[in-house]
Write a protein that holds these residues in place. Structure first.
Motif, short mmCIF file in Angstrom:
data_model
loop_
_atom_site.label_atom_id
_atom_site.label_comp_id
_atom_site.label_asym_id
_atom_site.label_seq_id
_atom_site.Cartn_x
_atom_site.Cartn_y
_atom_site.Cartn_z
N ARG A 567 -41.69 22.41 -2.82
CA ARG A 567 -41.47 23.30 -1.68
C ARG A 567 -42.81 23.78 -1.14
N GLY A 568 -42.81 24.04 0.17
CA GLY A 568 -44.01 24.53 0.82
C GLY A 568 -43.79 25.88 1.47
N GLU A 569 -44.14 26.00 2.74
CA GLU A 569 -44.09 27.28 3.42
C GLU A 569 -42.66 27.80 3.58
N THR A 570 -42.56 29.13 3.69
CA THR A 570 -41.27 29.79 3.91
C THR A 570 -41.04 29.98 5.40
N VAL A 571 -39.83 29.66 5.86
CA VAL A 571 -39.46 29.84 7.26
C VAL A 571 -38.11 30.55 7.32
N GLU A 572 -37.80 31.14 8.47
CA GLU A 572 -36.49 31.73 8.68
C GLU A 572 -35.53 30.63 9.11
N ALA A 573 -34.48 30.43 8.34
CA ALA A 573 -33.52 29.36 8.62
C ALA A 573 -32.14 29.94 8.85
#
Length: 584
Positions: A567-573
């Motif tokens: 896993r990489g960056e966190t985004v709003e999903a």
């Protein structure tokens, strides 16, 4: 919430007006039992020509494992060219293993030349060109060896595979077929005399010797599945299931669930084949995968595969008996460009129809929806245009899942738009039924038909929405797209990130390049130049926020494992959750 209450809010209410071997000797029984010969043309005037297939599996070493297969096909009105893929969607078939191949017609042996073609990197085709047009029925005979030590693959399950309980494989992996568009009356027969008593032969046409309920094309025959040996068997009102290997739960209960869902599909789509088959086999590398076939499908599992996971797979693959590719697409070269339709619809309906049927609850519905949405909205390649999907499909899981994820959310949004435009009188269901009716009537079910029906429902805005989706615009159904008892929210989720160039995993040597500094893979100790020796499915891994990846790595002559969270960056999903609603 009960099925009846929620379904009332979103179910369709009206149909759309006006409207998819190295040398290997034949086992002696093959010579003793010929495939039936074709009757004279005059005797069958007005009937489709015949295609007779006789399969004779054999136990070469006497250890209970089927390792040989004799094939005899008799083709009426045969063309001068026959074909079999050498490679299909990156899967190596048995075409190069054929031994003792012969073509014989009414005049005797018929010589043929061989030609190989590679239309794209994922596909290769072998053709046999007869030196003259065949006269009378043409009989093709050959032998195959099936390697019991063939490694498992995280690829479509076409290939011939054998084990302690028998062999299985799709026709496209081993049956030499005519290269024409003729639909034929197909008969499949089994010679099991070389196997122990009690052995079964099963095909997509049915259990034992079987005949097609309708005339089949060469494409239909390529998508026919075969299994023989001692599989588990389930039957119920035209539905049958056969599987090789041990499930980790009562298999007959799962297959009864599938039979009930299949019957619901038949009522929903207003058409049901007389028989439908499900074939399962073990795959320790890629459990939980499936391929749609002619009136059937095949799936994989291992002893750890949960029943609920297989329900989603069964629901998806059974849908392909109805929702197949557009007629300008398919499984071969070039067909991936239209997978947004076939796979997108299948993912949309794999959750919607079992839920409407009361065969899954709200929690299972949301779990399926949110897995799709989570994978889509965290996909770093979400904006990839559809025209680039075929080239990247087998090279990068993030591209491969787009037709499934983006397509399903597009159809959810389209359903909502049609309901709104028609005041609730029509829905996506009616558009799909109209397309399938055209196919059953023998007319093209292609993109042009879809666009005509789409325009009739939504005008130019509908066509613009389709083009935007295909161009890579993000698809976002409204908060109420799945009915008044669910609503849309956002949650922080992390993007899938291998931490190195995904092309490494499809390269011949699989040597790590493009390692990202600071990535989870780098932090776990992976280095550029490491060779990855194990194989693993990526599509499901990409959709599971908590799933770790274990790489078996070879470096400086030693082999060891590296485990990390890819896993990489966190985004709003976007996700959906229950909400209080009026119960009706």
């Amino acid at each position: 919430m009960t099925f009846a209450r929620q379904a009332a809010a979103i179910a369709a209410t009206a149909p759309l007006a006006g409207a998819v071997l190295a040398a290997l000797a034949f086992a002696a029984p093959v010579a003793a039992r010929e495939a039936p010969q074709e009757a004279p043309r005059a005797a069958r005037e007005g009937s489709p020509p015949r295609f007779d297939l006789l399969l004779a599996p054999g136990d070469r070493d006497g250890d209970g494992t089927i390792e040989t297969l004799g094939v005899t096909a008799t083709v009426a009105d045969a063309p001068a060219t026959f074909r079999l893929p050498l490679v299909l969607n990156t899967v190596v078939t048995s075409a190069a293993d054929i031994a003792q191949l012969s073509f014989t017609d009414a005049r005797g042996p018929l010589a043929a030349t061989v030609e190989d073609e590679r239309p794209d990197p994922a596909n290769a085709i072998r053709r046999w060109h007869a030196e003259r047009p065949p006269e009378g029925p043409l009989t093709i005979r050959y032998a195959l060896a099936i390697d019991p030590d063939r490694p498992f693959m995280a690829l479509p399950q076409y290939e011939l595979r054998t084990g302690p309980t028998g062999f299985s494989g799709a026709g496209t992996a081993f049956v030499v077929l005519p290269e024409d568009d003729v639909r034929r009356d197909v008969r499949v027969a089994w010679d099991l005399s070389a196997l122990p008593a009690g052995a079964l032969g099963i095909s997509s046409l049915g259990v034992g010797d079987a005949r097609s309920e309708r005339a089949l094309s060469a494409g239909d025959l390529a998508s026919t599945y075969y299994m023989a040996g001692r599989p588990e068997l389930f039957r119920s009102d035209g539905f049958f299931a056969a599987w090789q290997g041990a499930l980790g739960f009562p298999g007959h209960e799962l297959m009864q669930w599938a039979a009930d869902l299949h019957a619901f599909y038949g009522r929903f789509f207003r058409h049901r084949p007389a028989t439908f088959g499900v074939f399962g086999r073990t795959n320790a590398v890629n459990p939980g995968s499936g391929i749609g076939l002619t009136d059937s499908f095949a799936f994989t599992f291992d002893e750890h595969t949960p029943a609920d996971e297989l329900k989603g797979l069964l629901a998806h693959e059974m849908l392909h008996a109805w929702v197949r590719s557009l007629s300008d697409g398919g499984d071969g070269a070039g067909g991936l460009a239209s997978s947004w339709f076939s796979e997108g619809l299948a993912v949309h309906y794999q959750r919607m129809l079992p839920w409407r049927a009361g065969l899954i609850d709200d929690e299972a519905f949301l779990a399926d929806l949110n897995a799709t949405a989570g994978r889509y909205y965290t996909n770093a390649l979400i904006a990839t245009p559809n025209e680039q999907v075929p080239a990247g499909f087998w090279r990068d899981t993030r591209i491969r899942v787009l037709p499934y994820d983006r397509g399903s959310l597009y159809f959810a949004a389209l359903d909502e738009d049609i309901r709104a435009a028609s005041g609730g009188a029509r829905s996506l269901d009616d558009l799909v039924r109209a397309m399938l009716a055209e196919r059953r009537a023998g007319r093209p079910m292609d993109r042009a038909l879809f666009e005509r029906l789409l325009h009739a429902e939504l005008g130019d805005d509908g066509l613009a929405g389709l083009e935007a989706m295909l161009a890579g615009d993000t698809v976002l159904p409204s908060p109420d797209a799945f009915g008044p008892c669910f609503t849309r929210v956002t949650r922080p989720l992390r993007r899938f990130d291998l931490g190195f160039d995904p092309a490494v995993l499809v390269a011949e040597e699989r040597v790590v390049t493009g390692l990202k500094p600071g990535s989870q893979a780098a932090r776990a100790g992976l280095r550029n130049g490491d060779r990855i020796v194990n194989r693993f499915p990526q599509d499901s891994l990409q959709g599971d926020q908590e799933a770790t990846l274990t790489l078996q790595v070879e470096r400086d002559g030693r082999r060891f494992e590296i485990t990390y969270l890819p896993r990489g960056e966190t985004v709003e999903a976007y996700q959906w959750q229950p909400r209080d609603c009026a119960r009706r």
